[in-house]
Design a protein around this motif. Structure first.
Motif, PDB file in Angstrom:
ATOM      1  N   ASN A  17      -0.717   9.840  -3.621  1.00 32.42           N
ATOM      2  CA  ASN A  17      -0.609   9.556  -2.189  1.00 32.42           C
ATOM      3  C   ASN A  17       0.753   9.923  -1.609  1.00 32.42           C
ATOM      4  O   ASN A  17       0.991   9.743  -0.417  1.00 32.42           O
ATOM      5  N   LEU A  55       0.786   8.032   1.863  1.00 28.12           N
ATOM      6  CA  LEU A  55      -0.213   8.040   2.926  1.00 28.12           C
ATOM      7  C   LEU A  55      -1.586   7.869   2.299  1.00 28.12           C
ATOM      8  O   LEU A  55      -1.941   8.585   1.372  1.00 28.12           O
ATOM      9  N   TYR A  87      -5.847   5.156   8.632  1.00 30.84           N
ATOM     10  CA  TYR A  87      -4.669   5.568   7.868  1.00 30.84           C
ATOM     11  C   TYR A  87      -3.767   4.367   7.625  1.00 30.84           C
ATOM     12  O   TYR A  87      -3.614   3.508   8.493  1.00 30.84           O
ATOM     13  N   ALA A 120       0.261   3.758   5.626  1.00 34.51           N
ATOM     14  CA  ALA A 120       1.371   4.522   5.043  1.00 34.51           C
ATOM     15  C   ALA A 120       2.581   3.629   4.840  1.00 34.51           C
ATOM     16  O   ALA A 120       2.663   2.519   5.373  1.00 34.51           O
ATOM     17  N   SER A 164       7.087   4.239   3.674  1.00 30.13           N
ATOM     18  CA  SER A 164       8.159   5.153   3.282  1.00 30.13           C
ATOM     19  C   SER A 164       9.350   4.331   2.833  1.00 30.13           C
ATOM     20  O   SER A 164       9.515   3.178   3.239  1.00 30.13           O
ATOM     21  N   VAL A 177       6.136   8.137  10.658  1.00 28.14           N
ATOM     22  CA  VAL A 177       4.755   8.054  10.171  1.00 28.14           C
ATOM     23  C   VAL A 177       3.981   6.999  10.970  1.00 28.14           C
ATOM     24  O   VAL A 177       2.783   7.154  11.214  1.00 28.14           O
ATOM     25  N   ILE A 215       0.467   7.679  12.750  1.00 30.46           N
ATOM     26  CA  ILE A 215      -0.694   6.814  12.536  1.00 30.46           C
ATOM     27  C   ILE A 215      -1.234   6.336  13.872  1.00 30.46           C
ATOM     28  O   ILE A 215      -2.447   6.312  14.090  1.00 30.46           O
ATOM     29  N   ASP A 272      -4.934   7.312  13.871  1.00 26.94           N
ATOM     30  CA  ASP A 272      -5.738   6.239  13.299  1.00 26.94           C
ATOM     31  C   ASP A 272      -6.940   5.900  14.175  1.00 26.94           C
ATOM     32  O   ASP A 272      -6.851   5.894  15.401  1.00 26.94           O
ATOM     33  N   MET A 298       3.675  15.655   6.909  1.00 24.46           N
ATOM     34  CA  MET A 298       2.873  14.455   7.197  1.00 24.46           C
ATOM     35  C   MET A 298       1.661  14.812   8.054  1.00 24.46           C
ATOM     36  O   MET A 298       0.542  14.378   7.772  1.00 24.46           O
ATOM     37  N   MET A 322      -2.291  14.508   6.996  1.00 20.14           N
ATOM     38  CA  MET A 322      -3.231  13.697   7.771  1.00 20.14           C
ATOM     39  C   MET A 322      -4.433  14.540   8.203  1.00 20.14           C
ATOM     40  O   MET A 322      -5.572  14.085   8.161  1.00 20.14           O
TER      41      MET A 322
END
Length: 144
Positions: free
Chosen positions: A47, A58, A70, A72, A74, A83, A87, A91, A126, A130
């Motif tokens: 991931n 992610l 989604y 995530a 970091s 991120v 999202i 999302d 990213m 996605m």
């Protein structure tokens, strides 16, 4: 449910409220702090997003409504905020809408110009990941 384009416009309007990039960075960091915690079982190597200087995990899955969800995390606060923005845009959208989306808010808010080259590459990685998840999950929703 707002569309991807409508969500991007909301973000652009929010960023217009700030006077400088220091305030914008603070906002991005706050967004990262609000990101729901990623279940530790998803913090696995498969991931991790390749091409990010920071470690970014992610996870995507198809919700009961046929829309992608989604999550995530970091290890870098700015990256986590970025991120979180992505999202917010992607999302709970339909897979094909994500695949077809034109992501324009990044240019409109000037984010890419205010990132180091490695962070800018990570941002693109990213988005690519996605969209890749959306493409893969879209295959699952198509009748065979």
């Amino acid at each position: 449910m707002p569309s991807i384009a409508e969500i991007q416009e909301e973000i652009v309007q929010e960023f217009e409220m700030f006077d400088n990039w220091e305030q914008k960075y603070e906002y991005i960091i706050d967004l990262g702090k609000e990101l729901p915690l990623l279940d530790p079982k998803y913090k696995v190597d498969e991931n991790l997003i390749k091409g990010c200087q920071s470690r970014v995990w992610l996870h995507a899955h198809l919700g009961d409504n046929g829309r992608i969800r989604y999550t995530a995390d970091s290890d870098a606060i700015i990256t986590k905020g970025i991120v979180a923005l992505l999202i917010r845009v992607f999302d709970n959208q339909l897979p094909q809408d994500i695949v077809d989306a034109d992501i324009h808010f990044i240019e409109k808010i000037g984010l890419k110009q205010h990132l180091s080259p490695t962070r800018a590459n990570g941002l693109l990685a990213m988005i690519k990941q996605m969209k890749y998840y959306a493409l893969a999950l879209n295959q699952l929703t198509q009748p065979s």
